[in-house]
Design an enzyme around this catalytic site. Structure first.
Site, PDB file in Angstrom:
ATOM      1  N   HIS A  74      -9.734  -4.740  -8.621  1.00  0.00           N
ATOM      2  CA  HIS A  74      -9.951  -4.606  -7.505  1.00  0.00           C
ATOM      3  C   HIS A  74     -11.014  -3.440  -7.580  1.00  0.00           C
ATOM      4  O   HIS A  74     -10.468  -2.385  -8.095  1.00  0.00           O
ATOM      5  CB  HIS A  74      -9.113  -4.316  -6.120  1.00  0.00           C
ATOM      6  CG  HIS A  74      -8.426  -5.524  -5.707  1.00  0.00           C
ATOM      7  ND1 HIS A  74      -8.339  -5.722  -4.417  1.00  0.00           N
ATOM      8  CD2 HIS A  74      -8.209  -6.768  -6.355  1.00  0.00           C
ATOM      9  CE1 HIS A  74      -7.766  -7.103  -4.238  1.00  0.00           C
ATOM     10  NE2 HIS A  74      -7.804  -7.681  -5.360  1.00  0.00           N
ATOM     11  N   TYR A 203      -6.640  -0.988   4.688  1.00  0.00           N
ATOM     12  CA  TYR A 203      -5.482  -0.185   5.176  1.00  0.00           C
ATOM     13  C   TYR A 203      -6.272   0.032   6.713  1.00  0.00           C
ATOM     14  O   TYR A 203      -7.364   0.394   6.933  1.00  0.00           O
ATOM     15  CB  TYR A 203      -5.536   1.280   4.513  1.00  0.00           C
ATOM     16  CG  TYR A 203      -4.609   0.963   3.143  1.00  0.00           C
ATOM     17  CD1 TYR A 203      -5.589   0.475   1.953  1.00  0.00           C
ATOM     18  CD2 TYR A 203      -3.592   1.562   3.045  1.00  0.00           C
ATOM     19  CE1 TYR A 203      -4.825   0.611   0.966  1.00  0.00           C
ATOM     20  CE2 TYR A 203      -3.120   1.521   1.849  1.00  0.00           C
ATOM     21  CZ  TYR A 203      -3.773   0.915   0.867  1.00  0.00           C
ATOM     22  OH  TYR A 203      -3.141   0.719  -0.699  1.00  0.00           O
ATOM     23  N   PRO A 295       5.146   4.076   0.365  1.00  0.00           N
ATOM     24  CA  PRO A 295       4.224   2.831  -0.399  1.00  0.00           C
ATOM     25  C   PRO A 295       3.031   2.859   0.014  1.00  0.00           C
ATOM     26  O   PRO A 295       2.022   2.316  -0.847  1.00  0.00           O
ATOM     27  CB  PRO A 295       4.915   1.680  -0.127  1.00  0.00           C
ATOM     28  CG  PRO A 295       5.581   1.616   1.260  1.00  0.00           C
ATOM     29  CD  PRO A 295       6.071   3.169   1.047  1.00  0.00           C
ATOM     30  N   LYS A 299       2.019   4.148  -5.305  1.00  0.00           N
ATOM     31  CA  LYS A 299       2.323   4.951  -6.296  1.00  0.00           C
ATOM     32  C   LYS A 299       3.510   4.725  -7.245  1.00  0.00           C
ATOM     33  O   LYS A 299       3.729   5.117  -8.070  1.00  0.00           O
ATOM     34  CB  LYS A 299       2.161   6.324  -5.848  1.00  0.00           C
ATOM     35  CG  LYS A 299       0.678   6.782  -5.567  1.00  0.00           C
ATOM     36  CD  LYS A 299      -0.334   7.058  -6.937  1.00  0.00           C
ATOM     37  CE  LYS A 299      -1.676   7.059  -6.676  1.00  0.00           C
ATOM     38  NZ  LYS A 299      -2.307   6.027  -7.005  1.00  0.00           N
ATOM     39  N   TYR A 387      -6.626   7.074  -5.869  1.00  0.00           N
ATOM     40  CA  TYR A 387      -6.099   5.815  -5.590  1.00  0.00           C
ATOM     41  C   TYR A 387      -6.000   5.159  -7.078  1.00  0.00           C
ATOM     42  O   TYR A 387      -5.021   4.310  -7.085  1.00  0.00           O
ATOM     43  CB  TYR A 387      -7.105   5.118  -4.656  1.00  0.00           C
ATOM     44  CG  TYR A 387      -6.473   3.934  -3.949  1.00  0.00           C
ATOM     45  CD1 TYR A 387      -5.372   3.884  -3.105  1.00  0.00           C
ATOM     46  CD2 TYR A 387      -6.815   2.741  -4.416  1.00  0.00           C
ATOM     47  CE1 TYR A 387      -5.173   2.751  -2.547  1.00  0.00           C
ATOM     48  CE2 TYR A 387      -6.646   1.267  -3.830  1.00  0.00           C
ATOM     49  CZ  TYR A 387      -5.599   1.588  -2.947  1.00  0.00           C
ATOM     50  OH  TYR A 387      -5.045   0.323  -2.384  1.00  0.00           O
TER      51      TYR A 387
HETATM   52  P1  RFL Z   1      13.791   0.242  -9.824  1.00  0.00           P
HETATM   53  O1  RFL Z   1      12.820  -0.711  -9.664  1.00  0.00           O
HETATM   54  O2  RFL Z   1      14.588   0.478  -8.328  1.00  0.00           O
HETATM   55  O3  RFL Z   1      15.080  -0.154 -10.863  1.00  0.00           O
HETATM   56  C1  RFL Z   1      16.266   0.541 -11.004  1.00  0.00           C
HETATM   57  C2  RFL Z   1      17.112  -0.567 -11.387  1.00  0.00           C
HETATM   58  O4  RFL Z   1      18.521   0.270 -11.836  1.00  0.00           O
HETATM   59  C3  RFL Z   1      19.351  -0.540 -11.438  1.00  0.00           C
HETATM   60  N1  RFL Z   1      20.718   0.171 -11.157  1.00  0.00           N
HETATM   61  C4  RFL Z   1      21.736   0.201 -11.985  1.00  0.00           C
HETATM   62  N2  RFL Z   1      22.275  -0.622 -12.915  1.00  0.00           N
HETATM   63  C5  RFL Z   1      23.385  -0.576 -13.594  1.00  0.00           C
HETATM   64  N3  RFL Z   1      24.275   0.314 -13.329  1.00  0.00           N
HETATM   65  C6  RFL Z   1      23.918   1.158 -12.025  1.00  0.00           C
HETATM   66  N4  RFL Z   1      24.710   2.200 -11.572  1.00  0.00           N
HETATM   67  C7  RFL Z   1      22.689   0.890 -11.300  1.00  0.00           C
HETATM   68  N5  RFL Z   1      22.163   1.495 -10.179  1.00  0.00           N
HETATM   69  C8  RFL Z   1      20.984   0.953 -10.161  1.00  0.00           C
HETATM   70  C9  RFL Z   1      18.756  -1.343 -10.096  1.00  0.00           C
HETATM   71  O5  RFL Z   1      19.489  -2.480  -9.979  1.00  0.00           O
HETATM   72  C10 RFL Z   1      17.433  -1.531 -10.614  1.00  0.00           C
HETATM   73  O6  RFL Z   1      17.241  -2.876 -11.143  1.00  0.00           O
HETATM   74  O7  RFL Z   1      13.387   1.755 -10.225  1.00  0.00           O
HETATM   75  P2  RFL Z   1      12.051   2.159 -11.240  1.00  0.00           P
HETATM   76  O8  RFL Z   1      12.305   1.184 -12.404  1.00  0.00           O
HETATM   77  O9  RFL Z   1      12.126   3.499 -11.040  1.00  0.00           O
HETATM   78  O10 RFL Z   1      10.572   1.442 -10.711  1.00  0.00           O
HETATM   79  C11 RFL Z   1      10.264   2.043  -9.373  1.00  0.00           C
HETATM   80  C12 RFL Z   1       9.874   1.014  -8.670  1.00  0.00           C
HETATM   81  O11 RFL Z   1      10.602  -0.314  -8.440  1.00  0.00           O
HETATM   82  C13 RFL Z   1       9.232   1.418  -7.053  1.00  0.00           C
HETATM   83  O12 RFL Z   1       8.681   2.835  -7.228  1.00  0.00           O
HETATM   84  C14 RFL Z   1       8.155   0.426  -6.455  1.00  0.00           C
HETATM   85  O13 RFL Z   1       8.516  -0.511  -6.258  1.00  0.00           O
HETATM   86  C15 RFL Z   1       7.529   1.261  -5.197  1.00  0.00           C
HETATM   87  N6  RFL Z   1       6.537   0.492  -4.414  1.00  0.00           N
HETATM   88  C16 RFL Z   1       5.132   0.506  -4.899  1.00  0.00           C
HETATM   89  N7  RFL Z   1       4.849   0.972  -6.162  1.00  0.00           N
HETATM   90  C17 RFL Z   1       3.596   0.993  -6.754  1.00  0.00           C
HETATM   91  O14 RFL Z   1       3.244   1.717  -7.798  1.00  0.00           O
HETATM   92  N8  RFL Z   1       2.422   0.279  -6.075  1.00  0.00           N
HETATM   93  C18 RFL Z   1       2.875  -0.453  -4.880  1.00  0.00           C
HETATM   94  O15 RFL Z   1       1.815  -1.149  -4.433  1.00  0.00           O
HETATM   95  C19 RFL Z   1       4.032  -0.470  -4.396  1.00  0.00           C
HETATM   96  N9  RFL Z   1       4.378  -0.909  -3.194  1.00  0.00           N
HETATM   97  C20 RFL Z   1       6.599  -0.379  -3.295  1.00  0.00           C
HETATM   98  C21 RFL Z   1       5.937  -1.073  -2.689  1.00  0.00           C
HETATM   99  C22 RFL Z   1       7.951  -0.573  -3.021  1.00  0.00           C
HETATM  100  C23 RFL Z   1       8.198  -1.279  -1.795  1.00  0.00           C
HETATM  101  N10 RFL Z   1       9.493  -1.125  -1.295  1.00  0.00           N
HETATM  102  C24 RFL Z   1      10.387  -2.150  -0.737  1.00  0.00           C
HETATM  103  C25 RFL Z   1      10.593  -0.048  -1.569  1.00  0.00           C
HETATM  104  C26 RFL Z   1       5.952  -1.669  -1.708  1.00  0.00           C
HETATM  105  C27 RFL Z   1       7.304  -1.849  -1.014  1.00  0.00           C
HETATM  106  C28 RFL Z   1       7.492  -2.749   0.184  1.00  0.00           C
HETATM  107  C1  PHB Z   2       1.079  -4.447  -2.121  1.00  0.00           C
HETATM  108  O1  PHB Z   2       0.240  -5.475  -2.320  1.00  0.00           O
HETATM  109  O2  PHB Z   2       2.614  -4.895  -1.886  1.00  0.00           O
HETATM  110  C2  PHB Z   2       0.991  -3.176  -1.689  1.00  0.00           C
HETATM  111  C3  PHB Z   2      -0.341  -2.667  -1.899  1.00  0.00           C
HETATM  112  C4  PHB Z   2      -0.852  -1.459  -1.464  1.00  0.00           C
HETATM  113  C5  PHB Z   2       0.079  -0.448  -0.994  1.00  0.00           C
HETATM  114  C6  PHB Z   2       1.435  -1.010  -0.926  1.00  0.00           C
HETATM  115  C7  PHB Z   2       1.813  -2.018  -1.339  1.00  0.00           C
HETATM  116  O3  PHB Z   2      -0.319   0.607  -0.762  1.00  0.00           O
END
Ligand code: RFL
Ligand code: PHB
Length: 393
Positions: A74, A203, A295, A299, A387
């Site tokens: 994008h 957004y 989110p 990031k 961004y």
């Molecule tokens: P994770 O992905 O949470 O992975 C951690 C892993 O550790 C495991 N775990 C254990 N394993 C063994 N023993 C234990 N005691 C343990 N305790 C935990 C867990 O099961 C898990 O598999 O962390 P990591 O690797 O630091 O990654 C971080 C990302 O997952 C997170 O920051 C993003 O998903 C945030 N996020 C977004 N980030 C972006 O860069 N771009 C986005 O567009 C974006 N959109 C989002 C998001 C997060 C969202 N939610 C649901 C929180 C949108 C949403 C809605």
């Molecule tokens: C997504 O596609 O899940 C998404 C995109 C942008 C954001 C957060 C989540 O800022």
């Protein structure tokens, strides 16, 4: 069972998986233990926005093939406020950089497959219970799998176990300061079998609350609306979600949201969380284990990968040259980018969410910021470079 490796990694999210692959590239051994099953982590719906640095790293690591085919680049984003729209173009303002939309669960699938193909060692459905001896040279991870107790003797422990993991709890309480913001709203997010309603993300501030239109593919849309923290997913029929999205995204214009079958919906609270030291002795934290951003800036995953870039470089320097300076500066090296992302995520969150009475002083400040985007190349550039993610920081 008693195991031995160089780096014991807790967590098979984006952070832990990227680390195991980078370490393999540098000839450093690792073992990953993950609480959940492989199927669970590969299906967990979360992020979708990958910064340019993240995409470049995955390509360099040789795990970008599917992302390049199925992900969508994008080159701009739409920002709406009360029915007015500005577009922020990335390429022109950032010297050719852009974002890629590719689901986190697809990233996780690609990374697991690549690591397994190398013969990488994983323990799924294995829960780390404690980390011992981090102040010495051979820390141990104690974990349980199928009711049996095991331990891994390592040189280093990488705490990539997310916000609820045990790694942060293992850091001495007096070794860091904690910072929190709990926002008074959450995101209700859906995935639906519907063609995206827009070519680029939107957004949108609306007096009923924030909405975001994103996507996963040509046939799958990802959309979010701001809801109160105490809201429940059962309070919303699919019809009500679509109606609300349409009201907030169209804001009186003839913009239509493409509707389809909703196959995933959940509510996520919005918080900013930070610790200002991510290491102690032989334990190093990365990703959500050390920081959470709301989110709105897209990031979280990107920061997790950026931390790992520093961590892997520090281990490489230690094993190849016997040098510890990158290990010592690890937290400080990561924190610059994390604070920048905290600021940008907070900025996007406060700009586009409804937080005060429509028309109030606070609302006027939000609107003044938005109006400034429309008239200032400098302000647009600031938004664009944050961004897509700063290249060096
Ligand atoms: P994770 O992905 O949470 O992975 C951690 C892993 O550790 C495991 N775990 C254990 N394993 C063994 N023993 C234990 N005691 C343990 N305790 C935990 C867990 O099961 C898990 O598999 O962390 P990591 O690797 O630091 O990654 C971080 C990302 O997952 C997170 O920051 C993003 O998903 C945030 N996020 C977004 N980030 C972006 O860069 N771009 C986005 O567009 C974006 N959109 C989002 C998001 C997060 C969202 N939610 C649901 C929180 C949108 C949403 C809605
Ligand atoms: C997504 O596609 O899940 C998404 C995109 C942008 C954001 C957060 C989540 O800022």
């Amino acid at each position: 069972m008693q195991l031995k490796t160089q780096v014991g990694i807790i967590g098979a999210g984006p952070a832990g998986l990227t680390l195991s692959l980078l370490l393999a590239k540098f000839g450093i051994e690792s073992i990953i233990i993950e609480n959940r099953s492989r199927a669970y982590v590969e299906a967990r719906v979360r992020a979708g926005l990958l910064e340019q640095n993240t995409v470049d790293l995955f390509k360099d690591m040789g795990v970008g093939e599917r992302m390049e085919c199925e992900g969508a680049e994008h080159h701009g984003v739409y920002l709406n406020f009360d029915g007015v729209r500005h577009r922020v173009p990335f390429k022109e303002l950032t010297g050719g950089r852009c974002i890629t939309i590719y689901g986190q669960q697809e990233v996780v699938k690609d990374l697991i497959e690549a690591r397994l193909a190398q013969g990488g060692e994983f323990f799924f459905e294995a829960s780390a219970k404690s980390i011992e001896g981090i102040e010495g040279n051979s820390p141990e991870i104690h974990f349980e799998q199928n009711g049996e107790k095991h331990n891994i003797l390592c040189d280093f422990v990488a705490g990539c176990d997310g916000y609820h993991g045990i790694s942060r709890q293992t850091l001495p309480k007096d070794s860091y300061n904690e910072f929190h913001i709990e926002y008074p709203f959450s995101w209700l997010g859906i995935l639906a079998h519907a063609a995206p309603s827009s070519d680029e993300l939107i957004y949108s501030y609306h007096q009923r609350g924030f909405a975001l239109s994103s996507l996963r593919s040509e046939t799958v849309s990802r959309l979010y609306i701001q809801v109160p923290n105490d809201d429940k997913i059962e309070n919303w029929t699919d019809e009500q979600i679509w109606d609300e999205l349409e009201i907030r995204l169209s804001n009186g214009s003839d913009f239509k949201v493409n509707r389809g079958e909703i196959f995933e919906k959940s509510i996520t609270p919005m918080r900013s969380f930070m610790i200002d030291n991510m290491q102690h002795g032989r334990l190093f934290l990365a990703g959500d284990a050390a920081h959470i951003v709301p989110p709105t800036g897209g990031k979280g995953l990107n920061l997790a990968v950026a931390d790992i870039r520093f961590m892997a470089a520090a281990f490489k320097e230690f094993y190849t040259n016997g040098q510890e300076h990158l290990l010592e500066s690890y937290s400080q090296d990561c924190l610059r980018r994390i604070w920048r992302a905290q600021d940008f995520s907070n900025f996007m969150t406060t700009l586009f969410h409804k937080q005060s009475e429509h028309g109030s002083f606070e609302y006027q400040l939000q609107k003044a910021k938005f109006d400034y985007i429309g008239i200032s190349e400098a302000y647009k550039t600031t938004i664009a470079e944050n961004y897509v993610g700063l290249k060096e920081i």
